[in-house]
Design an enzyme around this catalytic site. Sequence first.
Site, mmCIF file in Angstrom:
data_model
loop_
_atom_site.group_PDB
_atom_site.id
_atom_site.type_symbol
_atom_site.label_atom_id
_atom_site.label_comp_id
_atom_site.label_asym_id
_atom_site.label_seq_id
_atom_site.Cartn_x
_atom_site.Cartn_y
_atom_site.Cartn_z
ATOM 1 N NE ARG A 166 -3.956 0.387 2.933
ATOM 2 C CZ ARG A 166 -4.231 0.489 4.072
ATOM 3 N NH1 ARG A 166 -4.169 1.364 5.126
ATOM 4 N NH2 ARG A 166 -5.436 -0.324 3.861
ATOM 5 N N GLY B 198 -2.418 4.365 -2.998
ATOM 6 C CA GLY B 198 -3.431 3.655 -3.247
ATOM 7 C C GLY B 198 -2.692 2.143 -3.189
ATOM 8 C CG HIS B 199 -5.003 -0.139 -2.083
ATOM 9 N ND1 HIS B 199 -4.708 -0.995 -0.668
ATOM 10 C CD2 HIS B 199 -5.391 0.300 -1.950
ATOM 11 C CE1 HIS B 199 -5.159 -0.333 0.147
ATOM 12 N NE2 HIS B 199 -6.245 0.593 -0.431
ATOM 13 C CB VAL B 200 0.718 -2.296 -5.441
ATOM 14 C CG1 VAL B 200 1.866 -2.680 -6.493
ATOM 15 C CG2 VAL B 200 1.488 -1.077 -5.599
ATOM 16 C CE LYS C 127 2.920 3.132 -7.014
ATOM 17 N NZ LYS C 127 4.114 3.661 -7.151
ATOM 18 C CD GLU D 244 10.944 -5.184 -14.695
ATOM 19 O OE1 GLU D 244 11.594 -6.027 -13.989
ATOM 20 O OE2 GLU D 244 11.402 -3.518 -14.393
ATOM 21 C CG ASP E 249 13.111 10.901 -3.648
ATOM 22 O OD1 ASP E 249 13.385 10.671 -2.346
ATOM 23 O OD2 ASP E 249 12.047 10.606 -3.383
ATOM 24 C CG ASN F 279 11.963 6.094 -3.001
ATOM 25 O OD1 ASN F 279 10.516 5.946 -3.092
ATOM 26 N ND2 ASN F 279 12.343 8.106 -3.886
ATOM 27 C CG ASP G 268 8.520 6.718 -6.403
ATOM 28 O OD1 ASP G 268 8.464 7.693 -7.171
ATOM 29 O OD2 ASP G 268 8.310 7.186 -5.155
HETATM 30 P P1 AMP Z 1 4.492 2.534 -3.582
HETATM 31 O O1 AMP Z 1 2.869 2.968 -3.764
HETATM 32 O O2 AMP Z 1 5.036 2.510 -5.174
HETATM 33 O O3 AMP Z 1 5.230 2.894 -2.261
HETATM 34 O O4 AMP Z 1 4.079 0.803 -2.987
HETATM 35 C C1 AMP Z 1 3.716 0.254 -2.579
HETATM 36 C C2 AMP Z 1 4.035 -1.313 -2.049
HETATM 37 O O5 AMP Z 1 3.875 -1.927 -3.088
HETATM 38 C C3 AMP Z 1 5.559 -1.069 -2.420
HETATM 39 O O6 AMP Z 1 6.843 -0.530 -0.757
HETATM 40 C C4 AMP Z 1 5.658 -2.743 -2.398
HETATM 41 O O7 AMP Z 1 6.046 -3.137 -1.629
HETATM 42 C C5 AMP Z 1 4.779 -2.266 -3.310
HETATM 43 N N1 AMP Z 1 5.328 -2.675 -5.010
HETATM 44 C C6 AMP Z 1 5.363 -1.468 -5.488
HETATM 45 N N2 AMP Z 1 5.447 -1.714 -6.692
HETATM 46 C C7 AMP Z 1 5.391 -2.645 -6.922
HETATM 47 C C8 AMP Z 1 6.686 -4.052 -7.887
HETATM 48 N N3 AMP Z 1 6.805 -3.058 -9.250
HETATM 49 N N4 AMP Z 1 6.788 -5.292 -7.340
HETATM 50 C C9 AMP Z 1 6.504 -5.675 -6.432
HETATM 51 N N5 AMP Z 1 5.686 -4.721 -5.153
HETATM 52 C C10 AMP Z 1 5.816 -4.043 -4.832
#
Ligand code: AMP
Length: 293
Positions: free
Chosen positions: A38, A42-44, A59, A108, A153, A158, A171
């Site tokens: 998360r 939002g969520h992934v 995402k 990816e 960053d 990231n 990121d």
């Molecule tokens: P973010 O919104 O980018 O901070 O993503 C939230 C969380 O989702 C991250 O801290 C990861 O644990 C997981 N996550 C994000 N992108 C990926 C990805 N491409 N592959 C695997 N896990 C991901």
Amino acid sequence: MGIATEAQQEHKASSESTAAEKKRWTLNDFDIGKPLGRGKFGHVYFSREKKSNHIVALKVLFKSQLKQSQVEHQLRREVEIQSHLRHPNILRLYGYFYDQKRVYLILEYAAKGELYKELQKCKYFSERRAATYVASLARALIYCHGKHVIHRDIKPENLLVGAQGELKIADFGWSVHTFNRRRTMCGTLDYLPPEMVESVEHDANVDIWSLGVLCYEFLYGVPPFEAKEHSDTYRRIIQVDLKFPPKPIVSSAAKDLISQMLVKDSSQRLPLHKLLEHPWIVQYADPSGVYKG
Ligand code: AMP
């Protein structure tokens, strides 16, 4: 690769007769699996593109939250930049789509998750592991800088880890396409170089500083200018108040490299191609570019 990028789709579309034929991704193109994490907006989700069976991370960002935080512009820039980058140590962004409420990024999938969690678990990394990561990031940044993209960053939060243990810069929210010098204040305090703390002009050498901070944090488990108060971190960065604690024991070659990256005058920082020839990297970085544990 089963998934066409936005650029490929655009190209395909422009060579076809009408805009109506243009392939647009929708949620129906994906099987949505377990949540991977998360984020702030939002969520992934672990997902599979139905036609190709290609595994991706989807995402899902809420437009209302993006608007509220006024980051739509930043997201647009992130998508524009990341979708054009192709490097084994940069997370691919295959494309995006949206509906009324949400924006979806097709990313990816990084099977081994967040580097930050690994670092927390281990407290600090071995020199072999740290050097392998630093070398792979230097190669990714050389690639970015060659495309006039500065990341601005670089920090453990990231970075994601792929199935083979390879590091992926994930990121690009603060990255920028640059043909001139920038004065914007961005990034997270601990990793900011003096010229960004002081809001004077900065260029691609900001990423060398951040990589130096990262290298220190890999080896010691804490960033070099950490302090209880923001104002003290500011002061320590500006004065380049760099200290190497006696524990954990770190080789003098590693300390030499860090000292050559954390230099106040950005033009005097060790260039990334020279970093790859530094004795510490040559001795410790795995030539395959992947830390295998
Ligand atoms: P973010 O919104 O980018 O901070 O993503 C939230 C969380 O989702 C991250 O801290 C990861 O644990 C997981 N996550 C994000 N992108 C990926 C990805 N491409 N592959 C695997 N896990 C991901």
